[in-house]
Design a protein around this motif. Sequence first.
Motif, mmCIF file in Angstrom:
data_model
loop_
_atom_site.group_PDB
_atom_site.id
_atom_site.type_symbol
_atom_site.label_atom_id
_atom_site.label_comp_id
_atom_site.label_asym_id
_atom_site.label_seq_id
_atom_site.Cartn_x
_atom_site.Cartn_y
_atom_site.Cartn_z
ATOM 1 N N MET A 117 -11.746 -1.300 1.493
ATOM 2 C CA MET A 117 -10.545 -1.902 0.910
ATOM 3 C C MET A 117 -9.645 -2.521 1.984
ATOM 4 S SD MET A 117 -9.598 0.667 -2.290
ATOM 5 C CE MET A 117 -9.309 2.127 -1.332
ATOM 6 N N ARG A 118 -9.509 -1.828 3.103
ATOM 7 C CA ARG A 118 -8.692 -2.355 4.202
ATOM 8 C C ARG A 118 -9.334 -3.597 4.808
ATOM 9 N NH1 ARG A 118 -6.649 2.786 7.862
ATOM 10 N NH2 ARG A 118 -5.688 3.957 6.189
ATOM 11 N N GLY A 121 -9.187 -6.520 2.337
ATOM 12 C CA GLY A 121 -7.773 -6.882 2.219
ATOM 13 C C GLY A 121 -7.283 -7.668 3.423
ATOM 14 N N LEU A 124 -8.653 -11.206 3.178
ATOM 15 C CA LEU A 124 -7.939 -11.926 2.117
ATOM 16 C C LEU A 124 -6.553 -12.368 2.572
ATOM 17 C CD1 LEU A 124 -8.704 -9.988 -1.202
ATOM 18 C CD2 LEU A 124 -9.277 -12.353 -0.682
ATOM 19 N N SER A 125 -5.880 -11.517 3.344
ATOM 20 C CA SER A 125 -4.517 -11.849 3.783
ATOM 21 C C SER A 125 -4.493 -13.098 4.663
ATOM 22 C CB SER A 125 -3.891 -10.665 4.529
ATOM 23 O OG SER A 125 -4.534 -10.450 5.769
ATOM 24 N N LYS A 132 -0.342 -8.049 4.110
ATOM 25 C CA LYS A 132 -1.497 -7.142 4.157
ATOM 26 C C LYS A 132 -1.452 -6.139 3.010
ATOM 27 C CE LYS A 132 -1.760 -7.368 9.191
ATOM 28 N NZ LYS A 132 -1.238 -6.721 10.388
ATOM 29 N N GLU A 134 -0.118 -6.539 -0.020
ATOM 30 C CA GLU A 134 -0.512 -7.203 -1.274
ATOM 31 C C GLU A 134 -2.025 -7.415 -1.331
ATOM 32 O OE1 GLU A 134 3.800 -8.391 -0.641
ATOM 33 O OE2 GLU A 134 2.062 -7.941 0.583
ATOM 34 N N SER A 135 -2.612 -7.809 -0.209
ATOM 35 C CA SER A 135 -4.052 -8.077 -0.163
ATOM 36 C C SER A 135 -4.856 -6.796 -0.315
ATOM 37 C CB SER A 135 -4.416 -8.771 1.163
ATOM 38 O OG SER A 135 -3.712 -9.984 1.288
ATOM 39 N N TYR A 136 -4.412 -5.747 0.373
ATOM 40 C CA TYR A 136 -5.075 -4.443 0.233
ATOM 41 C C TYR A 136 -4.996 -3.958 -1.208
ATOM 42 C CZ TYR A 136 -5.283 0.625 -0.051
ATOM 43 O OH TYR A 136 -5.576 1.894 -0.465
ATOM 44 N N ASN A 137 -3.802 -4.071 -1.795
ATOM 45 C CA ASN A 137 -3.569 -3.564 -3.147
ATOM 46 C C ASN A 137 -4.478 -4.227 -4.176
ATOM 47 O OD1 ASN A 137 -1.502 -1.931 -4.885
ATOM 48 N ND2 ASN A 137 -1.707 -3.907 -5.915
ATOM 49 N N VAL A 139 -7.517 -5.464 -3.695
ATOM 50 C CA VAL A 139 -8.867 -4.926 -3.538
ATOM 51 C C VAL A 139 -8.912 -3.480 -4.039
ATOM 52 C CG1 VAL A 139 -10.736 -4.439 -1.908
ATOM 53 C CG2 VAL A 139 -9.258 -6.416 -1.541
ATOM 54 N N SER A 171 -1.591 -7.864 -9.498
ATOM 55 C CA SER A 171 -2.977 -7.636 -9.066
ATOM 56 C C SER A 171 -3.628 -6.541 -9.887
ATOM 57 C CB SER A 171 -3.015 -7.248 -7.579
ATOM 58 O OG SER A 171 -2.597 -8.302 -6.772
#
Length: 393
Positions: A117-118, A121, A124-125, A132, A134-137, A139, A171
């Motif tokens: 996930m990290r 994410g 994606l960021s 970071k 928002e992107s982690y969340n 996924v 998300s």
Amino acid sequence: MKYVIAIIGLLVVLGLALLASNNKKQVRYRPIILMIVIQIILAALLLNTEFGLIFIKWIANIFVKLLDYAQQGISFVFGGIANKGESPFFLNVLLPIVFISVLIGIFQYLRILPLIMRGIGFVLSKVNGMGKLESYNAVASLMVGQSEVFITVKKQLSHLPAHRLYTLCASAMSTVSMSIVGAYMTMIQPKYVVTALILNLFGGFIISSIINPYRVDSKEDILEIQEEEKQSFFEMLGEYILDGFKVAIIVGAMLIGFVALMAAINNVFSLFFGISFQQILGYIFSPFAFLMGIPGSEMVKAGGIMATKLVTNEFVAMIDLTKIQASFSPRSLGIISVFLVSFANFSSIGIIAGAVKGLSEKQGNTVARFGLKLLYGATLVSVLSAIIVSFVL
């Protein structure tokens, strides 16, 4: 002609998102255009290439195998309840959620899932121009579910401003949990489930960055993931087994209520107006079905399925779709299937607000206030994913 309709549909969706924007001047169009291009490339890759066919077949085979394993446990407990040759929905579609929930728990326990996930994410960021967190969340919502995801970021939850909280919730509503992906694959074609999962991930960022544009200061862009309390392996197994069973029971109960309610409302409308409630909704949603690339002869039926998903949930809509799928062309079936794979419905507002409120009452109230705007954005994500698929089918 299909490309003209798809482009018009794309512009309408982006226009509707812009209409609800908090700050139209702050919208950054370069990341949005980049993500739309990525969506089209990924959709074409997954649905129109040999690589995509092999990849989706591989994913589908994994879930087929998992469902086979789940059936062994189900047969042991419930064997003999179903008549020979019958396929009860609760036993064959909902109860396998328990086994898949256990697998998610194991991957969480071994710290494999947080690492994935990290990693995704972080990548994606770099693409979406957002933080970071928002992107982690996004996924994490896909992996662990729309309510459980907030537990992993609860250290930061109470300190987040409303605009960042909106993106996190958007998300969670735009994606679906991996624990129920297998259930979806028993009702609609796996290739559309997999494609929708990936497209929605980007679609959530596209719509959120228009409706809710902002910039995250590098000093504020810190990702703190809440580690679960250390449990023994078997304590963890017991917890995830029970969690999976709770999800199956809750979905089953919601289906009983929503299907029965829809049948009653349809009957009342047919009795008094000579047309069912779903048909009325079908006419209301038919313009959106048309913009998604559904031909005129099928758009009212498609609109009815779309509306059913919004007012009930995706399971009810998928069940309805399986009953009338023979009346749709293969292309229309693919477009509608992609639209259905998300948590964008009214009940999700309560689920997400409740999950956040359980961790921070103040933030839960904030989520409840922008609940309808959340649903509006998540529905646009579903329409956007369906339009992207219409480009390549």
